[in-house]
Scaffold this motif. Structure first.
Motif, PDB file in Angstrom:
ATOM      1  N   LYS A   3       0.819  -1.209   0.000  1.00 12.78           N
ATOM      2  CA  LYS A   3       0.000   0.000   0.000  1.00 12.78           C
ATOM      3  C   LYS A   3       0.859   1.268   0.000  1.00 12.78           C
ATOM      4  CE  LYS A   3      -2.783   1.828   3.524  1.00 12.78           C
ATOM      5  NZ  LYS A   3      -3.835   1.687   4.538  1.00 12.78           N
ATOM      6  N   ASN A  26      -6.787  -2.150 -10.355  1.00  9.32           N
ATOM      7  CA  ASN A  26      -7.297  -3.447 -10.782  1.00  9.32           C
ATOM      8  C   ASN A  26      -7.163  -4.458  -9.650  1.00  9.32           C
ATOM      9  OD1 ASN A  26      -8.294  -5.400 -12.467  1.00  9.32           O
ATOM     10  ND2 ASN A  26      -6.403  -5.707 -13.599  1.00  9.32           N
ATOM     11  N   GLY A  27      -8.124  -5.321  -9.522  1.00  7.70           N
ATOM     12  CA  GLY A  27      -8.077  -6.365  -8.507  1.00  7.70           C
ATOM     13  C   GLY A  27      -9.356  -7.168  -8.521  1.00  7.70           C
ATOM     14  N   LYS A  28      -9.343  -8.247  -7.790  1.00  8.63           N
ATOM     15  CA  LYS A  28     -10.521  -9.109  -7.719  1.00  8.63           C
ATOM     16  C   LYS A  28     -11.659  -8.383  -6.999  1.00  8.63           C
ATOM     17  CE  LYS A  28      -8.007 -13.432  -7.713  1.00  8.63           C
ATOM     18  NZ  LYS A  28      -7.746 -14.689  -7.025  1.00  8.63           N
ATOM     19  N   TRP A  29     -12.886  -8.810  -7.302  1.00  4.42           N
ATOM     20  CA  TRP A  29     -14.054  -8.254  -6.655  1.00  4.42           C
ATOM     21  C   TRP A  29     -13.919  -8.459  -5.145  1.00  4.42           C
ATOM     22  CZ3 TRP A  29     -18.058  -9.354  -3.422  1.00  4.42           C
ATOM     23  CH2 TRP A  29     -19.110  -8.424  -3.414  1.00  4.42           C
ATOM     24  N   GLY A  30     -14.172  -7.398  -4.386  1.00  4.73           N
ATOM     25  CA  GLY A  30     -14.113  -7.492  -2.940  1.00  4.73           C
ATOM     26  C   GLY A  30     -12.729  -7.308  -2.345  1.00  4.73           C
ATOM     27  N   SER A  31     -11.755  -6.946  -3.177  1.00  7.75           N
ATOM     28  CA  SER A  31     -10.382  -6.812  -2.676  1.00  7.75           C
ATOM     29  C   SER A  31     -10.112  -5.452  -2.020  1.00  7.75           C
ATOM     30  CB  SER A  31      -9.378  -7.056  -3.799  1.00  7.75           C
ATOM     31  OG  SER A  31      -9.507  -6.079  -4.813  1.00  7.75           O
ATOM     32  N   GLY A  32     -11.065  -4.516  -2.111  1.00  8.89           N
ATOM     33  CA  GLY A  32     -10.911  -3.227  -1.446  1.00  8.89           C
ATOM     34  C   GLY A  32     -10.488  -2.082  -2.346  1.00  8.89           C
ATOM     35  N   LYS A  33     -10.674  -2.219  -3.646  1.00  7.84           N
ATOM     36  CA  LYS A  33     -10.258  -1.168  -4.586  1.00  7.84           C
ATOM     37  C   LYS A  33     -10.998   0.146  -4.319  1.00  7.84           C
ATOM     38  CE  LYS A  33     -11.563  -3.672  -8.022  1.00  7.84           C
ATOM     39  NZ  LYS A  33     -12.017  -4.843  -7.289  1.00  7.84           N
ATOM     40  N   TYR A  35     -12.697   1.045  -1.656  1.00 10.54           N
ATOM     41  CA  TYR A  35     -12.372   1.499  -0.303  1.00 10.54           C
ATOM     42  C   TYR A  35     -11.027   2.223  -0.293  1.00 10.54           C
ATOM     43  CZ  TYR A  35     -11.449   1.526   4.671  1.00 10.54           C
ATOM     44  OH  TYR A  35     -11.164   1.931   5.950  1.00 10.54           O
TER      45      TYR A  35
END
Length: 78
Positions: A3, A26-33, A35
């Motif tokens: 981070k 970019n990231g998987k669904w629910g990974s906190g993008k 947020y």
């Protein structure tokens, strides 16, 4: 990715004199993008006097759909 590395890279990016490109988180669904954007990067932008634009591409299937989704006045400087 760490981070702290992302935040430092973003600070370098947002302090450029002219910004003509965008950042993709970019990231998987629910990974906190979302947020991370709302609670970290957006605040940095505002502290540095920038007016960030957030666009979610969730649900778009083709790049051409983005034109229908977003439009800027021709005389706008970003």
């Amino acid at each position: 990715m760490d981070k702290k590395i992302i935040i430092e890279a973003y600070k370098d990016y947002i302090q450029r004199k002219s910004i003509i490109d965008a950042i993709l988180i970019n990231g998987k669904w629910g990974s906190g993008k979302t947020y991370f954007w709302k609670n970290e990067l957006k605040k940095i932008s505002e502290e540095l006097g920038r007016n960030p634009i957030y666009i979610s591409l969730n649900g778009l299937k083709e790049a051409d759909q983005l034109d229908e989704f977003v439009s800027f006045p021709k005389n706008r400087t970003v």
